[in-house]
Write a protein that holds these residues in place. Sequence first.
Motif, short mmCIF file in Angstrom:
data_model
loop_
_atom_site.label_atom_id
_atom_site.label_comp_id
_atom_site.label_asym_id
_atom_site.label_seq_id
_atom_site.Cartn_x
_atom_site.Cartn_y
_atom_site.Cartn_z
N LEU A 410 14.33 -43.03 -20.94
CA LEU A 410 13.38 -42.07 -21.47
C LEU A 410 13.25 -40.90 -20.50
CD1 LEU A 410 11.42 -41.56 -23.82
CD2 LEU A 410 9.65 -42.71 -22.48
N HIS A 411 13.34 -39.69 -21.03
CA HIS A 411 13.31 -38.48 -20.22
C HIS A 411 11.96 -37.80 -20.39
CE1 HIS A 411 13.95 -34.09 -19.77
NE2 HIS A 411 14.72 -34.44 -18.78
N PHE A 412 11.39 -37.30 -19.29
CA PHE A 412 10.09 -36.62 -19.32
C PHE A 412 10.29 -35.17 -18.91
CE2 PHE A 412 9.43 -41.05 -18.42
CZ PHE A 412 8.36 -41.40 -19.24
N THR A 413 9.98 -34.24 -19.80
CA THR A 413 10.18 -32.84 -19.47
C THR A 413 9.11 -32.39 -18.48
OG1 THR A 413 8.87 -32.19 -21.40
CG2 THR A 413 11.25 -32.32 -21.67
N ASN A 414 9.55 -31.89 -17.36
CA ASN A 414 8.60 -31.51 -16.31
C ASN A 414 8.68 -30.04 -15.94
OD1 ASN A 414 11.02 -31.47 -14.96
ND2 ASN A 414 10.34 -32.67 -13.19
N TYR A 420 4.19 -33.11 -18.30
CA TYR A 420 4.62 -33.90 -17.16
C TYR A 420 5.13 -33.01 -16.03
CZ TYR A 420 4.52 -37.36 -20.87
OH TYR A 420 4.12 -38.16 -21.91
N GLN A 421 4.60 -31.80 -15.93
CA GLN A 421 5.14 -30.84 -14.97
C GLN A 421 4.93 -31.27 -13.52
OE1 GLN A 421 2.95 -27.08 -14.84
NE2 GLN A 421 1.28 -28.04 -15.96
N HIS A 422 3.98 -32.17 -13.27
CA HIS A 422 3.75 -32.59 -11.89
C HIS A 422 4.67 -33.72 -11.47
CE1 HIS A 422 1.34 -35.18 -14.45
NE2 HIS A 422 1.38 -36.08 -13.50
N PHE A 423 5.53 -34.21 -12.38
CA PHE A 423 6.50 -35.23 -11.99
C PHE A 423 7.54 -34.61 -11.07
CE2 PHE A 423 6.33 -38.51 -15.68
CZ PHE A 423 4.94 -38.57 -15.56
N PRO A 424 7.83 -35.22 -9.95
CA PRO A 424 8.88 -34.67 -9.07
C PRO A 424 10.27 -34.84 -9.64
CG PRO A 424 8.06 -36.75 -8.19
CD PRO A 424 7.18 -36.40 -9.35
N ASP A 425 10.42 -35.75 -10.57
CA ASP A 425 11.73 -36.03 -11.17
C ASP A 425 11.55 -36.20 -12.67
OD1 ASP A 425 13.97 -37.95 -12.15
OD2 ASP A 425 14.68 -37.29 -10.20
N GLU A 426 12.48 -35.68 -13.46
CA GLU A 426 12.35 -35.75 -14.92
C GLU A 426 12.58 -37.15 -15.47
OE1 GLU A 426 14.97 -32.90 -16.66
OE2 GLU A 426 13.71 -31.20 -16.11
N TRP A 427 13.11 -38.05 -14.64
CA TRP A 427 13.48 -39.37 -15.13
C TRP A 427 12.57 -40.46 -14.57
CZ3 TRP A 427 17.03 -39.14 -18.88
CH2 TRP A 427 17.83 -38.00 -18.92
N VAL A 544 19.88 -38.68 -25.21
CA VAL A 544 18.72 -38.98 -24.37
C VAL A 544 17.45 -38.76 -25.18
CG1 VAL A 544 17.43 -38.33 -22.31
CG2 VAL A 544 19.94 -38.32 -22.29
N LYS A 545 16.59 -39.77 -25.19
CA LYS A 545 15.27 -39.60 -25.81
C LYS A 545 14.37 -38.89 -24.81
CE LYS A 545 15.44 -43.51 -28.98
NZ LYS A 545 16.81 -43.96 -28.70
N MET A 546 13.76 -37.80 -25.23
CA MET A 546 13.02 -36.93 -24.33
C MET A 546 11.57 -36.84 -24.81
SD MET A 546 13.89 -32.99 -23.27
CE MET A 546 13.69 -32.38 -24.94
N LEU A 547 10.64 -37.13 -23.90
CA LEU A 547 9.21 -37.07 -24.22
C LEU A 547 8.61 -35.83 -23.59
CD1 LEU A 547 6.94 -38.66 -25.62
CD2 LEU A 547 6.44 -39.72 -23.42
N ARG A 548 7.95 -35.01 -24.43
CA ARG A 548 7.34 -33.77 -23.95
C ARG A 548 5.83 -33.91 -23.94
NH1 ARG A 548 10.83 -29.42 -24.02
NH2 ARG A 548 9.08 -28.00 -24.12
#
Length: 548
Positions: A410-414, A420-427, A544-548
């Motif tokens: 699962l991918h998190f758009t940052n 999820y912009q505060h995630f240091p990594d998109e994964w 890739v499944k991407m969660l925004r």
Amino acid sequence: MRISTLCLTALFSAFVSTISAQPQAADNLTVKAQFTEPTALAAPQNARFRAAKHPIDEQPDGELRIYEMATYYYSQNMDEWVHRYGQRTQVVFDGDDVYIQNIINTHTYGSWIRGEISADRKHIVFDNFQPYVEQGDYTYYVSLAYADEQGVYWGDTESDDFQFDYDEATGVITNPNLELTLASDEGGANTLNSGYELIPFTAELVKLPAHITEADIQPYSLRWDSNDPYYFPLMAYVAQDGDDFYIKGFSTKNPESWVKGTLNAEKDSVILNNGQYVGLYDGLYFLYMKGASYSGLDSDGWPIYKNKDHAALKWNPDDRSLYGPDGILFVLGQQLRGGYSQSVPSQDMKPFYGVAAKPKTPEIRNFDIDTQFHQVQSSIMYVVPVEDVNGDFINPDSLYYRFYLDGEQLHFTNGKGEYYQHFPDEWEVPSRFTDRGKVNGRTDNANGTMTYHVLAIDKDLRPKTISLQSIYRMNGTVTYSDICHYDTETKTTTIETVTGIKDVLTASPVAERLYDLQGRALSHAGKGLVIRSQRMADGSVRNVKMLR
């Protein structure tokens, strides 16, 4: 005029006709505190009514100063003497006249009493029996208190005045032996305060000595005894300067604030004095530290504390560990009632030396699809332990986890402006993160290192398997936990052992397209879950499944 018990009970919810308790905290009180209703007084004294017939309930003219007030009072609910620190109190100086607000801190009606600075400028003298609150036809007064031979407390209706010591240079107002009560005109005592210290509020934080550098500050792990599902183990920091210890990390509301302790004469305990200011909370409330004894939970699940004069941490110089079996409270000083806002039931602190370690395997507890038409999410409930496979503490700030749905990560758009912009990594998800809060349920881990989280995803997504893995990054080394696989149909889990891992995310795509869950092409990714189809440089395709 006699006042019935029913009227008094309506006025003061904490009042009962006769109460006794052995003081635990007051320094000079050795008798039992017994409060009695006015109707129990055989020969009631007549109050010497002063010129003031009504309470002063509007702010007087003059210079307004903010004080923090410390005083002992008897808490009938806790059945003990309580030392309250940091209570916000206002004092007005108008020439030689001094007005103090809410001097009876268990009944904060916003009323004032008036005193006068003595001729030698060393005392403030107040008329005894000044009106404090009016309730219907009844008036109650600030009065000196005294105990009779049976230890029953009464309002002293005969004394003319009481006074505080006053330091004009510092503004400090004190009387450690003053006992005040709120009394009716017949002399019955309804509450008791013993000893006062009023200090001008200056918002001065504890500071490290100038010669202590970052290299002198040792990270510590901080755990406490708790089954509370909201608990999360913390990092604390300790700097030692001779017999003085400076500790940071007790208060998560003011995480950069230090408290100071000093070794006792036996060199086996660090004493943290009460009343240390640790900073503002929400820009409004100032917080103070004080010691307390944690005795469990009440019937509603709230913690029960017995207040103490200080907090103490046992010191082991061999392994440099600190352990405090009792609690530490952080009190909202600007709340007039001084209630605590945060607690640390106990402190188990050990030096933390960051080394690579395999994290303990996460656990998936449940997957729930929200089928209500007005809802748009399903939920994964899971646990990410903040410890390694040996049960040792690991730094939660260096712990992350990743999700796989039907084998695809699962991918998190940052990006900027994304959720999820505060995630240091998109994964990878930081271990402290959860977008739905922590679920109110007990964990089965006694040391409290497991915390429930919920991750919200699109309800149209119906994966057959969900997988979860922890990742620990420490000193340039990345280690991975075993993988927890959850079957959404059978609601069972299996564990895949991991001895090494190849990170397939290092390759860069050369082209990509976006689709919704029904396979329709999208011009851009909206909110929710979309599929990103990526063509790699070697010609392979990865969806890739991407969660925004």
